[in-house]
Write a protein that holds these residues in place. Structure first.
Motif, PDB file in Angstrom:
ATOM      1  N   VAL A   1      36.955  47.204  39.386  1.00  0.00           N
ATOM      2  CA  VAL A   1      38.362  47.004  39.685  1.00  0.00           C
ATOM      3  C   VAL A   1      39.204  46.522  38.737  1.00  0.00           C
ATOM      4  O   VAL A   1      38.717  45.989  37.759  1.00  0.00           O
ATOM      5  CB  VAL A   1      38.385  45.944  40.948  1.00  0.00           C
ATOM      6  CG1 VAL A   1      37.485  46.337  42.161  1.00  0.00           C
ATOM      7  CG2 VAL A   1      37.766  44.767  40.517  1.00  0.00           C
TER       8      VAL A   1
ATOM      9  N   GLN B   1      33.722  44.663  37.188  1.00  0.00           N
ATOM     10  CA  GLN B   1      32.985  44.183  38.487  1.00  0.00           C
ATOM     11  C   GLN B   1      32.893  42.766  38.457  1.00  0.00           C
ATOM     12  O   GLN B   1      32.339  42.019  37.792  1.00  0.00           O
ATOM     13  CB  GLN B   1      31.650  45.047  38.519  1.00  0.00           C
ATOM     14  CG  GLN B   1      30.926  44.626  39.929  1.00  0.00           C
ATOM     15  CD  GLN B   1      31.504  44.924  41.050  1.00  0.00           C
ATOM     16  OE1 GLN B   1      32.245  46.363  40.944  1.00  0.00           O
ATOM     17  NE2 GLN B   1      31.545  44.418  42.149  1.00  0.00           N
TER      18      GLN B   1
ATOM     19  N   THR C   1      33.135  36.339  44.738  1.00  0.00           N
ATOM     20  CA  THR C   1      34.445  35.606  45.324  1.00  0.00           C
ATOM     21  C   THR C   1      34.124  34.454  46.133  1.00  0.00           C
ATOM     22  O   THR C   1      33.179  34.522  47.250  1.00  0.00           O
ATOM     23  CB  THR C   1      35.389  36.703  45.924  1.00  0.00           C
ATOM     24  OG1 THR C   1      35.508  37.620  45.121  1.00  0.00           O
ATOM     25  CG2 THR C   1      36.629  35.882  46.533  1.00  0.00           C
TER      26      THR C   1
ATOM     27  N   ASP D   1      47.643  40.483  43.685  1.00  0.00           N
ATOM     28  CA  ASP D   1      47.151  41.487  45.027  1.00  0.00           C
ATOM     29  C   ASP D   1      45.909  40.613  45.503  1.00  0.00           C
ATOM     30  O   ASP D   1      44.892  41.076  44.843  1.00  0.00           O
ATOM     31  CB  ASP D   1      47.084  43.015  44.671  1.00  0.00           C
ATOM     32  CG  ASP D   1      46.767  43.762  45.946  1.00  0.00           C
ATOM     33  OD1 ASP D   1      46.658  43.066  47.105  1.00  0.00           O
ATOM     34  OD2 ASP D   1      46.136  44.754  46.268  1.00  0.00           O
ATOM     35  N   THR D   2      45.771  40.247  46.623  1.00  0.00           N
ATOM     36  CA  THR D   2      44.698  39.464  46.953  1.00  0.00           C
ATOM     37  C   THR D   2      44.256  40.090  48.271  1.00  0.00           C
ATOM     38  O   THR D   2      43.111  39.679  48.974  1.00  0.00           O
ATOM     39  CB  THR D   2      44.953  37.830  47.668  1.00  0.00           C
ATOM     40  OG1 THR D   2      46.148  37.944  48.232  1.00  0.00           O
ATOM     41  CG2 THR D   2      45.377  37.127  46.228  1.00  0.00           C
ATOM     42  N   SER D   3      44.601  41.365  48.700  1.00  0.00           N
ATOM     43  CA  SER D   3      44.440  41.843  49.820  1.00  0.00           C
ATOM     44  C   SER D   3      42.880  42.460  49.973  1.00  0.00           C
ATOM     45  O   SER D   3      42.470  42.554  51.104  1.00  0.00           O
ATOM     46  CB  SER D   3      45.242  43.161  50.039  1.00  0.00           C
ATOM     47  OG  SER D   3      45.078  44.238  49.111  1.00  0.00           O
ATOM     48  N   GLU D   4      42.376  42.544  48.825  1.00  0.00           N
ATOM     49  CA  GLU D   4      40.905  43.001  48.862  1.00  0.00           C
ATOM     50  C   GLU D   4      39.938  42.002  48.670  1.00  0.00           C
ATOM     51  O   GLU D   4      38.550  42.269  48.529  1.00  0.00           O
ATOM     52  CB  GLU D   4      40.601  44.165  47.881  1.00  0.00           C
ATOM     53  CG  GLU D   4      41.410  45.280  48.072  1.00  0.00           C
ATOM     54  CD  GLU D   4      41.203  46.192  49.225  1.00  0.00           C
ATOM     55  OE1 GLU D   4      40.034  46.373  49.462  1.00  0.00           O
ATOM     56  OE2 GLU D   4      42.249  46.637  50.038  1.00  0.00           O
ATOM     57  N   LEU D   5      40.280  40.782  48.481  1.00  0.00           N
ATOM     58  CA  LEU D   5      39.459  39.568  48.421  1.00  0.00           C
ATOM     59  C   LEU D   5      38.569  39.319  49.709  1.00  0.00           C
ATOM     60  O   LEU D   5      39.142  39.365  50.826  1.00  0.00           O
ATOM     61  CB  LEU D   5      40.046  38.367  47.753  1.00  0.00           C
ATOM     62  CG  LEU D   5      40.790  38.302  46.561  1.00  0.00           C
ATOM     63  CD1 LEU D   5      41.423  37.003  46.340  1.00  0.00           C
ATOM     64  CD2 LEU D   5      39.770  38.734  45.532  1.00  0.00           C
ATOM     65  N   ASN D   6      37.345  39.310  49.522  1.00  0.00           N
ATOM     66  CA  ASN D   6      36.388  38.626  50.549  1.00  0.00           C
ATOM     67  C   ASN D   6      35.348  37.825  50.166  1.00  0.00           C
ATOM     68  O   ASN D   6      34.545  38.162  49.491  1.00  0.00           O
ATOM     69  CB  ASN D   6      35.883  40.089  51.287  1.00  0.00           C
ATOM     70  CG  ASN D   6      35.208  39.863  52.456  1.00  0.00           C
ATOM     71  OD1 ASN D   6      35.352  38.862  53.251  1.00  0.00           O
ATOM     72  ND2 ASN D   6      34.359  40.584  52.790  1.00  0.00           N
TER      73      ASN D   6
END
Length: 137
Positions: A5, A23, A27, A106-111
């Motif tokens: 990413v 990679q 998180t 962009d934090t939209s993909e953080l999990n």
């Protein structure tokens, strides 16, 4: 399969920016008292990345060194102009850098995949249903 990413981010004033291409290792939500003080909140969301892959730029980057619970130093880098925390590096975990996720573009993909330092967590916070550690990893 390894999925790479591209993460980019910056401080509030734009004086410090960074990029990571690789990679992420994890998180996590860190509940340690030092992260609570640094963020002024109940926890800090961090993204652990391979330090050699992280590029941090900016003339206003400063570092404050604290002592981790391992007894080893933790370098906490921030913007000296606006105060935004950027990244932490723990001598006890060589090669890994922890990006302060609130500074990401962009934090939209953080999990989050883990919660750290649950012994220091505020009693009113709910668990996320991920791997939990009483202290660090």
């Amino acid at each position: 399969m390894v999925i790479k990413v591209k993460l980019t981010g910056h401080c509030n004033c734009g004086g410090v920016s960074y990029s990571f291409d690789g990679q992420p290792a994890l998180t996590a939500v860190c509940h340690c008292k030092t992260c609570q003080r640094q963020t002024g909140s109940y926890a800090s969301l961090v993204v652990g990345v391979q330090d050699p892959e992280l590029k941090v730029l900016g003339e206003t980057l400063g570092t404050f060194i604290t002592q981790g619970d391992s007894g080893q130093p933790v370098q906490r880098s921030f913007c000296t102009r606006c105060g935004s925390p950027i990244v932490s590096r723990c001598d006890s975990i060589p090669g890994l850098a922890f990006i302060k996720a609130g500074t990401l573009d962009d934090t939209s993909e953080l999990n989050p995949t883990a919660e750290l330092y649950l012994d220091d967590a505020q009693a009113w916070t709910a668990r996320l249903g991920v791997t939990c550690y009483a202290k660090g990893m």
